[in-house]
Design a protein around this motif. Structure first.
Motif, PDB file in Angstrom:
ATOM      1  N   SER A  74      36.277  45.016  43.314  1.00 44.27           N
ATOM      2  CA  SER A  74      36.768  44.569  42.002  1.00 44.27           C
ATOM      3  C   SER A  74      38.263  44.292  42.061  1.00 44.27           C
ATOM      4  O   SER A  74      38.740  43.291  41.508  1.00 44.27           O
ATOM      5  N   ILE A  77      38.698  41.053  43.725  1.00 45.18           N
ATOM      6  CA  ILE A  77      38.439  39.912  42.837  1.00 45.18           C
ATOM      7  C   ILE A  77      39.670  39.617  41.988  1.00 45.18           C
ATOM      8  O   ILE A  77      40.081  38.460  41.837  1.00 45.18           O
ATOM      9  N   ILE A  78      40.273  40.673  41.438  1.00 46.49           N
ATOM     10  CA  ILE A  78      41.450  40.475  40.589  1.00 46.49           C
ATOM     11  C   ILE A  78      42.590  39.851  41.391  1.00 46.49           C
ATOM     12  O   ILE A  78      43.225  38.895  40.945  1.00 46.49           O
ATOM     13  N   SER A  81      41.707  36.217  42.464  1.00 47.66           N
ATOM     14  CA  SER A  81      41.762  35.259  41.347  1.00 47.66           C
ATOM     15  C   SER A  81      43.189  34.779  41.111  1.00 47.66           C
ATOM     16  O   SER A  81      43.397  33.652  40.644  1.00 47.66           O
ATOM     17  N   ALA A  91      39.580  30.331  38.236  1.00 46.38           N
ATOM     18  CA  ALA A  91      40.207  31.387  39.041  1.00 46.38           C
ATOM     19  C   ALA A  91      39.280  32.579  39.248  1.00 46.38           C
ATOM     20  O   ALA A  91      39.001  32.965  40.392  1.00 46.38           O
ATOM     21  N   VAL A  92      38.791  33.164  38.181  1.00 44.18           N
ATOM     22  CA  VAL A  92      37.922  34.338  38.311  1.00 44.18           C
ATOM     23  C   VAL A  92      36.553  33.951  38.865  1.00 44.18           C
ATOM     24  O   VAL A  92      36.047  34.631  39.775  1.00 44.18           O
ATOM     25  N   ALA A  95      36.824  33.595  42.616  1.00 41.73           N
ATOM     26  CA  ALA A  95      37.039  34.897  43.251  1.00 41.73           C
ATOM     27  C   ALA A  95      35.747  35.705  43.271  1.00 41.73           C
ATOM     28  O   ALA A  95      35.401  36.326  44.283  1.00 41.73           O
ATOM     29  N   VAL A  96      35.021  35.691  42.166  1.00 40.50           N
ATOM     30  CA  VAL A  96      33.740  36.407  42.102  1.00 40.50           C
ATOM     31  C   VAL A  96      32.766  35.831  43.120  1.00 40.50           C
ATOM     32  O   VAL A  96      32.090  36.577  43.849  1.00 40.50           O
ATOM     33  N   PHE A 126      35.830  46.756  35.682  1.00 37.10           N
ATOM     34  CA  PHE A 126      36.354  45.638  34.889  1.00 37.10           C
ATOM     35  C   PHE A 126      36.437  46.021  33.414  1.00 37.10           C
ATOM     36  O   PHE A 126      37.339  45.574  32.707  1.00 37.10           O
ATOM     37  N   THR A 130      39.918  45.810  31.474  1.00 35.33           N
ATOM     38  CA  THR A 130      39.988  44.872  30.365  1.00 35.33           C
ATOM     39  C   THR A 130      40.314  45.553  29.034  1.00 35.33           C
ATOM     40  O   THR A 130      41.072  45.015  28.238  1.00 35.33           O
TER      41      THR A 130
END
Length: 171
Positions: A74, A77-78, A81, A91-92, A95-96, A126, A130
């Motif tokens: 995770s 991914i951040i 991105s 972007a996300v 990456a995912v 996440f 978030t």
């Protein structure tokens, strides 16, 4: 299964749920983030992860490793991105795509092959990143590991205790 055995198992499991909520109330103030609301939900989710990991010690270890890997990916991914920031919409998702592609190959490696645990851990991570103010990579990971491992431990305690009670009652 006899009705009494089922009732004892249900009461035992309900008592364990009560204990998890009490533990949350005792430790949430010691957490670096989210000290007002706590993270009981992570413990309950991890408890369920123990059940779908096979309800064994080995499955619990695989689930714990899956949590650590899910959190790690995770963060990946951040960070990844950010490399695609020139295209905010993609972007996300990009990456995912890249990270999930890599993660799925882990199911070929014994002991770190419990992909659903990784996805559950990632979803919880996440969620923290978030919705919890002031969450950082480290604080979110710490909180999720603490609560996730509590949930996995309670999964093991549930199965061990219910099995012992059933053996005693049905004799």
């Amino acid at each position: 299964m006899k009705k009494i055995s089922f009732a004892v198992g249900a009461a035992y499991t309900a008592l364990l749920a009560f204990v998890i909520v009490c533990i949350d109330q005792l430790i949430k103030g010691c957490m670096p983030i989210g000290s007002v609301k706590g993270f009981t939900y992570i413990a309950f989710v991890a408890w369920a992860v123990y059940f779908f990991s096979g309800c064994t010690g080995k499955g619990g270890i695989r689930a714990a490793l899956g949590y650590v890997i899910g959190i790690t990916f995770s963060i990946g991914i951040i960070l990844l991105s950010g490399l695609f920031a020139a295209s905010p919409f993609l972007a996300v998702p990009l990456a995912v795509f890249i990270v999930v592609f890599v993660v799925l190959y882990l199911e070929k490696i014994p002991w770190i092959d419990l992909i659903p645990a990784m996805f559950v851990a990632s979803g919880c991570y996440f969620g923290i990143m978030t919705y919890v103010p002031d969450a950082t990579f480290a604080t979110a990971a710490y909180v999720e590991i603490v609560y996730g491992f509590i949930g996995l431990l309670f999964g093991w305690i549930t199965i061990t205790g219910k099995t012992a009670f059933a053996k005693k009652i049905e004799k």
